[in-house]
Scaffold this active site. Structure first.
Site, mmCIF file in Angstrom:
data_model
loop_
_atom_site.group_PDB
_atom_site.id
_atom_site.type_symbol
_atom_site.label_atom_id
_atom_site.label_comp_id
_atom_site.label_asym_id
_atom_site.label_seq_id
_atom_site.Cartn_x
_atom_site.Cartn_y
_atom_site.Cartn_z
ATOM 1 N N ASN A 36 0.878 -1.178 0.000
ATOM 2 C CA ASN A 36 0.000 0.000 0.000
ATOM 3 C C ASN A 36 0.912 1.223 0.000
ATOM 4 O O ASN A 36 1.510 1.559 1.014
ATOM 5 C CB ASN A 36 -0.893 -0.037 1.254
ATOM 6 N N LYS A 82 0.220 4.322 -0.274
ATOM 7 C CA LYS A 82 -0.354 5.516 0.353
ATOM 8 C C LYS A 82 -0.065 6.744 -0.535
ATOM 9 O O LYS A 82 0.046 6.608 -1.745
ATOM 10 C CB LYS A 82 0.150 5.676 1.790
ATOM 11 N N HIS A 121 -9.414 1.268 5.014
ATOM 12 C CA HIS A 121 -8.147 1.489 5.720
ATOM 13 C C HIS A 121 -8.376 2.456 6.872
ATOM 14 O O HIS A 121 -9.167 3.389 6.775
ATOM 15 C CB HIS A 121 -7.091 2.046 4.748
ATOM 16 N N GLU A 134 -6.769 4.857 7.967
ATOM 17 C CA GLU A 134 -6.549 6.279 7.658
ATOM 18 C C GLU A 134 -7.779 6.875 6.985
ATOM 19 O O GLU A 134 -8.123 8.036 7.225
ATOM 20 C CB GLU A 134 -5.303 6.433 6.770
ATOM 21 N N GLU A 168 -5.350 -4.799 10.724
ATOM 22 C CA GLU A 168 -4.290 -3.846 11.022
ATOM 23 C C GLU A 168 -4.554 -3.206 12.377
ATOM 24 O O GLU A 168 -5.486 -2.421 12.511
ATOM 25 C CB GLU A 168 -4.185 -2.789 9.922
ATOM 26 N N GLY A 213 2.806 2.341 11.128
ATOM 27 C CA GLY A 213 3.766 3.433 10.995
ATOM 28 C C GLY A 213 4.365 3.888 12.311
ATOM 29 O O GLY A 213 5.040 4.901 12.376
ATOM 30 N N SER A 234 3.344 -2.328 10.538
ATOM 31 C CA SER A 234 4.804 -2.381 10.695
ATOM 32 C C SER A 234 5.359 -3.783 10.455
ATOM 33 O O SER A 234 6.192 -4.270 11.206
ATOM 34 C CB SER A 234 5.209 -1.843 12.066
#
Length: 252
Positions: A9, A11, A96, A98, A168, A174, A214
């Protein structure tokens, strides 16, 4: 036999020229050194059509990072599932963390996106996962269950089989923190158990559940060795060919 998958991904990274260069490098590497799993790269919308032209999709699948919850019309700046499909992409990431957090995508909106993606013959990588507060309160199971019920458990069995789940833990994206392989396996096994409750054992056994948070070449072998972890949804480590290749090679 469920598929092993490593999906990148990207991003909001890489201009078009850099993205094409990375995709070409990955394509060459994986064509020469056949992977032991399915490999997918999910890129920004503007990269899709350019990259699709030279990607050997027998070796690397191509996906988008999102699509709209509307079919078409006066929605300036949005990109529909049909448009994504028309570029040559086969996959789309939906849900996702985000998108949920920064763009306030609700379970209802995601349900529409999933339906439109499937209508346009895209395979969906559907993301679920809990925040640090939810994990510390011991609520991770109810959070992931609610996210599945809210957006994908409305599908019939045939359509649900076109979904790849990506777990996730939001607290590990991250941040450099990774769930231990044991923590990840525990929740992956739980996710498989609720899929089994809804769709039966055969479908649960065939559903690929990826770990995202991660994941890198150093911890991928330990994570992928767990029985219910079928691969990874890779963020930062998908932006360099050698790093991403290292994770793909964890299946060898």
């Amino acid at each position: 036999m469920r598929k092993k998958i490593v999906a990148g991904n990207w991003k909001m990274n890489m201009n078009l020229q850099d993205g094409i260069a990375l995709a070409k490098e990955l394509n060459d590497n994986l064509t020469a050194n056949k992977p032991n799993c399915d490999v997918v790269i999910c890129t920004p919308f503007i990269h899709l059509a350019s990259i699709a032209q030279f990607l050997n999709q027998e070796v690397i699948g191509l996906g988008a990072e999102n699509c709209a919850d509307k079919e078409k019309g006066a929605f300036t700046g949005e990109v529909s599932a049909e448009m994504v499909k028309s570029t040559g992409a086969q996959y789309v990431i939906l849900g996702h963390s985000e998108r949920r957090e920064y763009y306030k995508e609700t379970p209802e909106v995601l349900k529409e996106k999933v339906l439109l993606a499937l209508k346009n013959d895209l395979k969906v990588i559907f993301c679920i996962g809990e925040s640090l507060d939810e994990r510390e309160a011991g609520k991770q199971n109810e959070v992931v269950k609610a996210e599945l019920e809210g957006s994908v458990f409305n599908l019939d069995e045939a359509d649900f089989r076109k979904i790849v789940i990506a777990y996730e833990p939001i607290w590990a994206i991250g941040t450099g923190k990774t769930a231990t392989a044991e923590q990840a396996e525990e929740i992956h096994a739980y996710i498989r158990s609720i899929i089994e409750e809804r769709y039966g054992k055969a479908t649960a056994d065939d559903t690929s559940i990826l770990y995202g948070g991660s994941c890198k070449a150093s911890n991928a072998p330990e994570l992928f060795a767990k029985p219910d972890i079928d691969g990874g949804l890779i963020g930062g480590a998908s932006l360099k060919a050698a790093d991403f290749q290292g994770i793909v090679d964890a299946w060898k």
